[in-house]
Design a protein around this motif. Structure first.
Motif, PDB file in Angstrom:
ATOM      1  N   GLU A 145       1.044   5.198  -2.167  1.00 13.52           N
ATOM      2  CA  GLU A 145       1.061   6.533  -1.570  1.00 13.52           C
ATOM      3  C   GLU A 145       2.250   7.331  -2.110  1.00 13.52           C
ATOM      4  O   GLU A 145       2.134   8.526  -2.383  1.00 13.52           O
ATOM      5  N   ARG A 146       3.394   6.655  -2.287  1.00 13.28           N
ATOM      6  CA  ARG A 146       4.575   7.318  -2.846  1.00 13.28           C
ATOM      7  C   ARG A 146       4.313   7.714  -4.308  1.00 13.28           C
ATOM      8  O   ARG A 146       4.637   8.839  -4.719  1.00 13.28           O
ATOM      9  N   ILE A 147       3.733   6.815  -5.080  1.00 13.67           N
ATOM     10  CA  ILE A 147       3.432   7.118  -6.486  1.00 13.67           C
ATOM     11  C   ILE A 147       2.418   8.252  -6.578  1.00 13.67           C
ATOM     12  O   ILE A 147       2.573   9.180  -7.377  1.00 13.67           O
ATOM     13  N   ARG A 148       1.400   8.201  -5.748  1.00 13.35           N
ATOM     14  CA  ARG A 148       0.380   9.260  -5.728  1.00 13.35           C
ATOM     15  C   ARG A 148       1.010  10.614  -5.439  1.00 13.35           C
ATOM     16  O   ARG A 148       0.715  11.610  -6.131  1.00 13.35           O
ATOM     17  N   ASP A 149       1.873  10.678  -4.448  1.00 15.13           N
ATOM     18  CA  ASP A 149       2.488  11.959  -4.077  1.00 15.13           C
ATOM     19  C   ASP A 149       3.374  12.494  -5.196  1.00 15.13           C
ATOM     20  O   ASP A 149       3.416  13.706  -5.444  1.00 15.13           O
ATOM     21  N   ARG A 150       4.087  11.611  -5.880  1.00 21.61           N
ATOM     22  CA  ARG A 150       4.951  12.042  -6.990  1.00 21.61           C
ATOM     23  C   ARG A 150       4.106  12.570  -8.145  1.00 21.61           C
ATOM     24  O   ARG A 150       4.419  13.611  -8.741  1.00 21.61           O
ATOM     25  N   VAL A 151       3.013  11.877  -8.453  1.00 19.07           N
ATOM     26  CA  VAL A 151       2.135  12.328  -9.534  1.00 19.07           C
ATOM     27  C   VAL A 151       1.501  13.667  -9.183  1.00 19.07           C
ATOM     28  O   VAL A 151       1.427  14.580 -10.016  1.00 19.07           O
ATOM     29  N   THR A 176       0.824  -1.207   0.000  1.00 17.69           N
ATOM     30  CA  THR A 176       0.000   0.000   0.000  1.00 17.69           C
ATOM     31  C   THR A 176       0.861   1.261   0.000  1.00 17.69           C
ATOM     32  O   THR A 176       0.556   2.235  -0.696  1.00 17.69           O
ATOM     33  N   LYS A 177       1.946   1.244   0.751  1.00 17.03           N
ATOM     34  CA  LYS A 177       2.812   2.426   0.836  1.00 17.03           C
ATOM     35  C   LYS A 177       3.383   2.835  -0.515  1.00 17.03           C
ATOM     36  O   LYS A 177       3.578   4.026  -0.785  1.00 17.03           O
ATOM     37  N   ILE A 178       3.652   1.871  -1.383  1.00 11.46           N
ATOM     38  CA  ILE A 178       4.183   2.212  -2.697  1.00 11.46           C
ATOM     39  C   ILE A 178       3.225   3.123  -3.458  1.00 11.46           C
ATOM     40  O   ILE A 178       3.643   4.063  -4.142  1.00 11.46           O
ATOM     41  N   PHE A 185       9.606   0.373  -2.872  1.00 10.90           N
ATOM     42  CA  PHE A 185       8.974  -0.882  -2.462  1.00 10.90           C
ATOM     43  C   PHE A 185      10.026  -1.931  -2.103  1.00 10.90           C
ATOM     44  O   PHE A 185       9.942  -2.589  -1.061  1.00 10.90           O
ATOM     45  N   ASP A 186      11.028  -2.089  -2.974  1.00 11.25           N
ATOM     46  CA  ASP A 186      12.064  -3.090  -2.722  1.00 11.25           C
ATOM     47  C   ASP A 186      12.809  -2.812  -1.424  1.00 11.25           C
ATOM     48  O   ASP A 186      13.169  -3.737  -0.681  1.00 11.25           O
ATOM     49  N   GLU A 187      13.046  -1.537  -1.125  1.00 10.72           N
ATOM     50  CA  GLU A 187      13.688  -1.175   0.138  1.00 10.72           C
ATOM     51  C   GLU A 187      12.778  -1.488   1.329  1.00 10.72           C
ATOM     52  O   GLU A 187      13.226  -2.009   2.361  1.00 10.72           O
ATOM     53  N   LEU A 188      11.507  -1.159   1.184  1.00 12.52           N
ATOM     54  CA  LEU A 188      10.548  -1.408   2.255  1.00 12.52           C
ATOM     55  C   LEU A 188      10.413  -2.892   2.553  1.00 12.52           C
ATOM     56  O   LEU A 188      10.294  -3.297   3.715  1.00 12.52           O
ATOM     57  N   ILE A 189      10.431  -3.721   1.512  1.00  6.79           N
ATOM     58  CA  ILE A 189      10.256  -5.161   1.696  1.00  6.79           C
ATOM     59  C   ILE A 189      11.370  -5.730   2.565  1.00  6.79           C
ATOM     60  O   ILE A 189      11.116  -6.558   3.456  1.00  6.79           O
ATOM     61  N   ILE A 190      12.602  -5.302   2.331  1.00  6.45           N
ATOM     62  CA  ILE A 190      13.722  -5.818   3.116  1.00  6.45           C
ATOM     63  C   ILE A 190      13.529  -5.503   4.602  1.00  6.45           C
ATOM     64  O   ILE A 190      13.687  -6.370   5.469  1.00  6.45           O
ATOM     65  N   ALA A 191      13.161  -4.260   4.883  1.00  2.00           N
ATOM     66  CA  ALA A 191      12.916  -3.867   6.275  1.00  2.00           C
ATOM     67  C   ALA A 191      11.679  -4.563   6.831  1.00  2.00           C
ATOM     68  O   ALA A 191      11.651  -4.986   7.996  1.00  2.00           O
ATOM     69  N   ASP A 192      10.665  -4.718   5.990  1.00  2.60           N
ATOM     70  CA  ASP A 192       9.410  -5.312   6.447  1.00  2.60           C
ATOM     71  C   ASP A 192       9.580  -6.803   6.752  1.00  2.60           C
ATOM     72  O   ASP A 192       8.925  -7.332   7.650  1.00  2.60           O
ATOM     73  N   GLU A 193      10.454  -7.466   6.015  1.00  5.01           N
ATOM     74  CA  GLU A 193      10.696  -8.888   6.288  1.00  5.01           C
ATOM     75  C   GLU A 193      11.245  -9.081   7.701  1.00  5.01           C
ATOM     76  O   GLU A 193      10.803  -9.976   8.434  1.00  5.01           O
TER      77      GLU A 193
END
Length: 333
Positions: free
Chosen positions: A53-59, A49-51, A274-282
């Protein structure tokens, strides 16, 4: 009702004009905003979901007021297959998807799902950013899936109600599989009985005994609270779960060149995030699982696991471009 006189018409038009002038940003934003529905399988705190929000903010930063994102979390729009069908039809405009799910439309994508093919994250990233990734994007585009970039959900591991460390322990076990022929054959090769079940239904299926085991990434293991029903995670890392940031072709085709460039750039940035978040989220996910009775166990006799799984390479070679293509991917450094 009598018709307006010219004076009444001008007076009315003047009032309307003043109202418009008083709130030009509001009127312009309302008129220009294009709504898009985004499906996420997990909650607001998860990378899925966070990805968005990041895409939305950039757009929004690049195209202020032009788009309104409706991010629908917690699989409220269905499992992956239902979301993928919604993307093809255009009822859902954007989402993430595993390659496994999209293989139903583009069988060639199954090359990314071959067990024990990729050594690590970097190996997978090099492959999807090369010629193979471009080829699969084109094939998916022909099926109405516009792929902006690839993501990595992490490695898939075996989850079970008991500690399973050797492949022979899977014989006769009922295992939930993703809706993919490759995944079905993988677990059947170990003597298990695969059953395709949508991800939102897996918790109940495991808790009621419909199935005994499944495989999934560490992040999703905690995201769906599966440690409550399958407390043992065998760290097999048999498949690196590739995914994509995907837009519906009907939505994408309505965008102009500038808008497409903005969405593309936002998606690429989002994919890295997203890839960065996944590592931390794991790491956080396994800590949460451990606090709730989850246990990590290590597989015994890894060569036996790999030998059994590699029968799938030969079974699917013709579907993904041949054994030489598979071996070439394995050799990428």
């Amino acid at each position: 009702m009598p018709p307006f006189t010219r004076r009444q018409f001008l007076r009315s038009a003047s009032k309307m004009g003043l109202a418009a002038l008083a709130t030009p940003a509001l009127v312009g934003r309302a008129a220009a905003a294009t709504s898009l529905t985004v499906a996420s399988l997990l909650g607001p705190d998860k990378p899925e979901t966070k990805i968005w929000e990041r895409i939305r903010d950039r757009v929004e930063a690049e195209l202020p007021g032009a788009f309104r994102f409706n991010i629908v979390a917690n699989a409220a729009l269905g499992g992956e297959k239902e979301v993928a069908e919604g993307l093809r039809l255009g009822s859902i405009q954007a989402s993430l998807s595993t390659i496994s799910t999209l293989s139903g439309w583009v069988p060639e994508t199954q090359i990314l799902d071959l067990p024990f093919l990729f050594r690590d994250r970097d190996h997978l990233r090099k492959v999807v950013q090369g010629d193979l990734g471009a080829e699969l994007k084109q094939k998916l585009g022909a099926e109405n899936f516009v792929v902006a970039d690839y993501i990595n959900y992490g490695a898939r591991h075996l989850l079970a109600k008991e500690a399973i460390t050797r492949p022979e322990q899977l014989r006769g076990k009922r295992i939930r599989v993703i809706q993919s022929p490759l995944h079905t054959e993988l677990w059947a090769s170990f003597g298990a009985n695969p059953t395709a079940i949508p991800i939102p239904e897996t918790y109940n299926a495991l808790s009621t005994g419909v199935v005994d085991a499944m495989d999934l990434t560490k992040s999703a293991y905690a995201g769906f609270k599966l440690y409550e029903v399958v407390p043992y995670l065998t760290e097999t890392g048999h498949i690196w779960a590739s995914g994509v940031v995907v837009f519906a072709a009907p939505f994408w085709k309505r965008l102009d060149e500038r808008q497409r460039a903005v969405f593309q750039a936002a998606a690429i940035e989002g994919a890295r995030y997203f890839d960065e978040l996944i590592i931390a989220d794991e790491a956080a996910s396994m800590q949460l699982a451990a606090q709730n009775g989850g246990q990590i166990v290590q597989p015994e006799d890894r060569p036996a696991w790999e030998k059994g799984a590699r029968t799938v390479w030969h079974s699917f070679a013709d579907k993904v471009g041949g054994i030489d293509k598979i071996e070439a991917i394995r050799a990428v450094r």
